[in-house]
Design a protein around this motif. Sequence first.
Motif, mmCIF file in Angstrom:
data_model
loop_
_atom_site.group_PDB
_atom_site.id
_atom_site.type_symbol
_atom_site.label_atom_id
_atom_site.label_comp_id
_atom_site.label_asym_id
_atom_site.label_seq_id
_atom_site.Cartn_x
_atom_site.Cartn_y
_atom_site.Cartn_z
ATOM 1 N N LYS A 227 0.851 -1.186 0.000
ATOM 2 C CA LYS A 227 0.000 0.000 0.000
ATOM 3 C C LYS A 227 0.891 1.242 0.000
ATOM 4 O O LYS A 227 1.820 1.338 0.798
ATOM 5 C CB LYS A 227 -0.904 -0.013 1.234
ATOM 6 N N LEU B 228 1.270 5.575 -0.121
ATOM 7 C CA LEU B 228 0.632 6.861 0.146
ATOM 8 C C LEU B 228 1.379 7.943 -0.616
ATOM 9 O O LEU B 228 2.589 8.112 -0.456
ATOM 10 C CB LEU B 228 0.657 7.175 1.653
ATOM 11 N N ASP C 187 -3.175 5.380 -1.910
ATOM 12 C CA ASP C 187 -3.976 6.425 -1.277
ATOM 13 C C ASP C 187 -3.358 7.785 -1.581
ATOM 14 O O ASP C 187 -2.159 7.896 -1.838
ATOM 15 C CB ASP C 187 -4.019 6.238 0.243
ATOM 16 N N ALA D 202 -3.152 12.109 -0.468
ATOM 17 C CA ALA D 202 -3.383 13.179 0.491
ATOM 18 C C ALA D 202 -2.834 14.458 -0.129
ATOM 19 O O ALA D 202 -1.746 14.458 -0.699
ATOM 20 C CB ALA D 202 -2.685 12.894 1.817
ATOM 21 N N GLU E 16 -3.926 15.645 6.549
ATOM 22 C CA GLU E 16 -4.666 14.543 5.939
ATOM 23 C C GLU E 16 -3.785 13.293 5.865
ATOM 24 O O GLU E 16 -4.236 12.170 6.140
ATOM 25 C CB GLU E 16 -5.123 14.947 4.535
ATOM 26 N N ALA E 17 -2.504 13.487 5.530
ATOM 27 C CA ALA E 17 -1.572 12.360 5.463
ATOM 28 C C ALA E 17 -1.373 11.730 6.840
ATOM 29 O O ALA E 17 -1.304 10.497 6.974
ATOM 30 C CB ALA E 17 -0.226 12.829 4.907
ATOM 31 N N THR F 66 -3.520 11.688 9.303
ATOM 32 C CA THR F 66 -4.744 10.961 9.638
ATOM 33 C C THR F 66 -4.770 9.597 8.944
ATOM 34 O O THR F 66 -5.102 8.571 9.559
ATOM 35 C CB THR F 66 -5.982 11.773 9.230
ATOM 36 N N LEU F 67 -4.397 9.578 7.658
ATOM 37 C CA LEU F 67 -4.373 8.318 6.919
ATOM 38 C C LEU F 67 -3.341 7.349 7.503
ATOM 39 O O LEU F 67 -3.599 6.146 7.612
ATOM 40 C CB LEU F 67 -4.057 8.579 5.442
ATOM 41 N N SER F 68 -2.180 7.876 7.887
ATOM 42 C CA SER F 68 -1.124 7.016 8.423
ATOM 43 C C SER F 68 -1.503 6.425 9.771
ATOM 44 O O SER F 68 -0.949 5.399 10.183
ATOM 45 C CB SER F 68 0.194 7.778 8.530
ATOM 46 N N LYS G 57 -4.541 5.385 10.352
ATOM 47 C CA LYS G 57 -5.546 4.355 10.062
ATOM 48 C C LYS G 57 -5.001 3.199 9.236
ATOM 49 O O LYS G 57 -5.493 2.074 9.328
ATOM 50 C CB LYS G 57 -6.723 4.996 9.305
ATOM 51 N N GLU G 58 -4.005 3.481 8.398
ATOM 52 C CA GLU G 58 -3.505 2.481 7.452
ATOM 53 C C GLU G 58 -2.023 2.185 7.692
ATOM 54 O O GLU G 58 -1.299 2.998 8.264
ATOM 55 C CB GLU G 58 -3.685 2.983 6.009
ATOM 56 N N TYR H 60 1.318 1.587 5.575
ATOM 57 C CA TYR H 60 1.847 1.780 4.231
ATOM 58 C C TYR H 60 3.218 1.133 4.076
ATOM 59 O O TYR H 60 3.962 0.974 5.046
ATOM 60 C CB TYR H 60 1.928 3.272 3.907
#
Length: 237
Positions: free
Chosen positions: A4, A6, A31, A33, A38-39, A41-43, A45-46, A48
């Motif tokens: 995955k 980012l 994904d 950002a 925003e990046a 927040t994604l990191s 949850k996920e 990479y």
Amino acid sequence: MNEKILLVDDEKGLLDMLQTLLKKEGLTNVDFATKGHEALTLSDKETYSVIVLDVMMPDMDGFELCRRLREKTFVPIIFLTARTTDLDKLMGLGIGGDDYITKPFNPLEVVARIKAQLRRHHLYKDSTQIKHESFDFGFFQLNKTSGQLIVRGKEVECPAREFELLTFLCEHPNHIFSIQQLYERIWGQSSIGDEKTVTIHISRLRRKIEPNPKKPQFLINIRGLGYKFVPLVQREK
């Protein structure tokens, strides 16, 4: 491939182009950002395998974003930016970046570098799947369970912080860590104004584990970037 990726950049056209090229290489789990927060927040949850990020973004400097990402992950980070000076490159690599690509760039080269980082990340994960409780580097041995440091067959006294620092470096061989990263990882707080603490502990460890502390072979300083541990010999434990 299940990796995955980012991509962090405020240029949507660039993100779309990279996604198209990555898909052609079988890398479809991507994904986006367009802002630093925003990046982050994604990191959270996920998980990479590679993060590609710009330096100049509207809400957060990419260098600051890299520092904050490094507080929670050692995933490869590639800077993709118009900041082209040597100082910027040293800054990016020194705070934890694994590669630095300047704009304008060849899109195929970017994809190739992403794939190279994925290969290294995959090999690193495979090599660290089994967490060793002890290490044998020939000249010295480290036992996490008993808290012992053995050098030339004799136990050497090693205070807690020194032991934690050496253990961390042994667990991440050949990986360059900035002084800030080491301080925050071992002491658990910001390193502002405390750079000498890490340097002093490294110096003390060198006097204990190096055959010749003045010409270190294990604890290597990479000028302008930080320190890395080089395992000259590692025996199976």
